[in-house]
Write a protein that holds these residues in place. Structure first.
Motif, short mmCIF file in Angstrom:
data_model
loop_
_atom_site.label_atom_id
_atom_site.label_comp_id
_atom_site.label_asym_id
_atom_site.label_seq_id
_atom_site.Cartn_x
_atom_site.Cartn_y
_atom_site.Cartn_z
N HIS A 1 0.96 -1.32 -0.10
CA HIS A 1 -0.06 -0.12 0.03
C HIS A 1 0.85 1.25 -0.11
O HIS A 1 0.56 2.42 -0.56
N ALA A 2 2.10 0.93 0.54
CA ALA A 2 2.98 2.20 0.48
C ALA A 2 4.37 1.58 1.20
O ALA A 2 4.34 0.63 1.38
N THR B 1 10.44 -1.54 -4.75
CA THR B 1 8.88 -0.94 -4.63
C THR B 1 8.81 -0.72 -3.16
O THR B 1 8.46 0.18 -2.71
N GLY C 1 10.15 2.21 -1.73
CA GLY C 1 9.70 3.34 -2.41
C GLY C 1 10.47 3.90 -3.42
O GLY C 1 10.08 5.09 -3.92
N ASN D 1 10.68 2.52 -6.47
CA ASN D 1 9.51 2.60 -7.35
C ASN D 1 8.33 3.26 -6.77
O ASN D 1 7.82 2.56 -5.95
N GLU D 2 7.85 4.17 -7.49
CA GLU D 2 6.82 4.84 -6.55
C GLU D 2 5.32 3.96 -6.68
O GLU D 2 5.13 3.32 -7.71
N ILE D 3 4.87 4.30 -5.65
CA ILE D 3 3.61 3.45 -5.45
C ILE D 3 2.38 4.35 -5.48
O ILE D 3 1.99 5.11 -4.43
N THR D 4 1.74 4.46 -6.38
CA THR D 4 0.64 5.43 -6.58
C THR D 4 -0.80 4.79 -6.12
O THR D 4 -1.60 5.34 -5.82
N HIS D 5 -0.72 3.43 -6.43
CA HIS D 5 -2.27 2.87 -5.99
C HIS D 5 -1.54 1.38 -5.39
O HIS D 5 -0.38 0.80 -5.46
#
Lengths: 342, 342
Positions: B11-12, B48, B51, B53-57
């Motif tokens: 999730h983040a 991931t 963070g 790799n950006e987590i947009t969803h």
């Protein structure tokens, strides 16, 4: 008393002079002195001519040469005075592990050969560097042999590095002498299809004569799209990069199918390859200063038997004393390549 | 009514949850549904997790899997319910020109497989992607087979891309699971000498067990110097890059001799390769997302016959419900690789 000769020195951007210099002499016992039969201006000389390679002091120019051995050092056994020889722009021992693997430009004893736009040239490591022709060649094939000293050998390396062979579709990025001779090399190596990227009518004609099957005039993304259209959307198996700019390198990588091979021989200037993008391309990348020495025996055989005519890239012949005109003509793209006669 | 299952969602950064999700169903007639026997956390998942790799969803995680076919679409003929199968992180048709050349991760119909850290997984293009074992394997070799799904196949590709073979000196940059299995692959492929670059005692031990002959603990320029010292000043023939950072890529290229081969399989993050420097290195560069599918039949044979034991990289086994602990252990380098049991 040191003997004198005439040779080419660049003093500043666009300032090429043909002037009196010390005639080179044997320094190391492995040296040879060659009296030049022909020399020429290289596309890579233009990086210096245009000041992109900084000129901090006067530089003797020229690294492509054929000629007759004048004198050899005491340790030289492979070539002898009177023989007609061809060498590459890097002297190499041709015996170390790197040379034996075919990478003479990475030889542990490599030394640049410079000052070939002159009457005489000192070649270090003569036994490893020079290859003699079986007999003194006819004048008419001297330009062909001269091309083997760099541009043909470099185009050939590009094609080899790009794994050109039967059944392959090849793209050549760059229509200078190296690019055009990469087309010739690809045809000789049995490529099924050869796409030459060129916008210049005269160069397109020579590319077709050398064996190109298709011409793409577009550049950049449009050029890549044109290649994809010619290759079922996949890209080429083998792509030869023969310019050395960011645009040409990107164009080469993007024109290659996953699993395909890029052979890059344009002297890279200001090129950055984004690793993150390269990762997902799945291409092979190989290139650098061509180990011309690896190919010389084979190229000499092909030339002496008149199988190939790479000397056609010389579309301007000048007396060596007019060397400055040769630089200007190539800089302004009025000539593909200028041959100079001492 | 849609059936439900439990699976892993991020999730983040650092927020990995094991939660209820829709159980995947056949969408395309070429799909298969696999009930997972084992799955795991990948080094690349950490990009991931951290963070980078950006987590947009919220993202369903996991792309390494072995299991039993539960159901197949109407067009699937190559695998059947009840078979034990292994697949790769990219689905591929295995019939296009790119697949037939061995580059299934560049397949014209490729699709990522995601969501494998769960009870069930949908695998697109099942016929091209999944390879069944001759019989349902013993539990003890399930970890070995699971490693073939990514880390073993990726290490093997790195070794192949680096042209590892008899008589070659190999360097492996990176001591994660992929690097360690690149050591194993290099030994299997007949390398004469294998230099593992690692600072971690436990990983050094496993590298030696997998066939490393030398350990170099230094990094960067010091690491390169140590490799040069071990290779007569020349550098290695074959270097496998298994990290994906600027430092590791530079170290890999600089450790390679002229004419040598770099196989890079670390997922590149922020890597820039200076073309001007690469030009003079004269190395071959090849890599990317490993076409694991190419190697699966061979790897399965080697594992089923107990020739290799790549599953040793799993030094932490957890119930799938404790997946978050697996991420944390790998992030903190307390574990090389965490195996998860659904």
């Amino acid at each position: 008393m040191v003997e004198r000769m005439l040779g080419t020195v660049i003093h500043a951007p666009f300032d090429v002079r043909f002037e009196e210099l010390d005639r080179p002499a044997i320094i190391e016992p492995t040296d040879a002195i060659v009296r030049l039969s022909a020399t020429c201006v290289c596309g890579s000389d233009l990086w210096t001519y245009r000041g992109i390679n900084e000129i901090t002091h006067p530089v003797s120019m020229g690294h492509e040469y054929v000629g007759v051995v004048e004198e050899v050092g005491s340790a030289v056994t492979g070539v002898a005075p009177g023989q007609f020889v061809i060498g590459s722009f890097f002297a190499s021992d041709n015996t170390c592990d790197i040379c034996r693997a075919g990478y003479q430009t990475g030889c542990v004893h490599r030394a640049p050969v410079r000052g070939a736009q002159a009457e005489y040239l000192r070649v270090p490591l003569a036994d490893g560097t020079l290859v003699a022709t079986p007999e003194v060649p006819d004048d008419e094939i001297v330009p062909d042999l001269l091309s083997a000293s760099d541009v043909l050998g470099t185009g050939w390396f590009g094609a080899t590095a790009a794994q050109v062979g039967p059944g392959k579709t090849v793209v050549v990025v760059g229509d200078g002498a190296v690019g055009l001779l990469a087309v010739l090399a690809s045809a000789q190596l049995g490529a099924e299809r050869i796409i030459a990227m060129s916008r210049h009518e005269q160069r397109q004609k020579l590319a077709l004569e050398f064996g190109a099957t298709d011409i793409v005039a577009e550049r950049g993304d449009e050029g890549v799209a044109a290649v994809k259209e010619l290759t079922n959307g996949l890209g080429a198996h083998s792509v030869i990069e023969a310019v050395g700019t960011q645009q040409s390198m990107t164009q080469a990588i993007d024109s290659t199918r996953p699993g395909g091979h890029v052979g890059f021989v344009g002297v890279a200037h200001g090129v950055e390859i984004p690793g993150d993008q390269l990762f997902y391309k799945l291409v092979h990348l190989h290139g650098g200063p061509a180990p011309v020495r690896r190919f010389l025996p084979d190229l000499i055989t092909r030339i002496m038997s008149r199988d190939i005519n790479p000397g056609k890239v010389f579309d301007l012949t000048l007396p060596l004393s007019d060397v400055a005109q040769g630089y200007a003509a190539m800089d302004e793209r009025r000539a593909i390549k200028a041959l100079l006669q001492p």
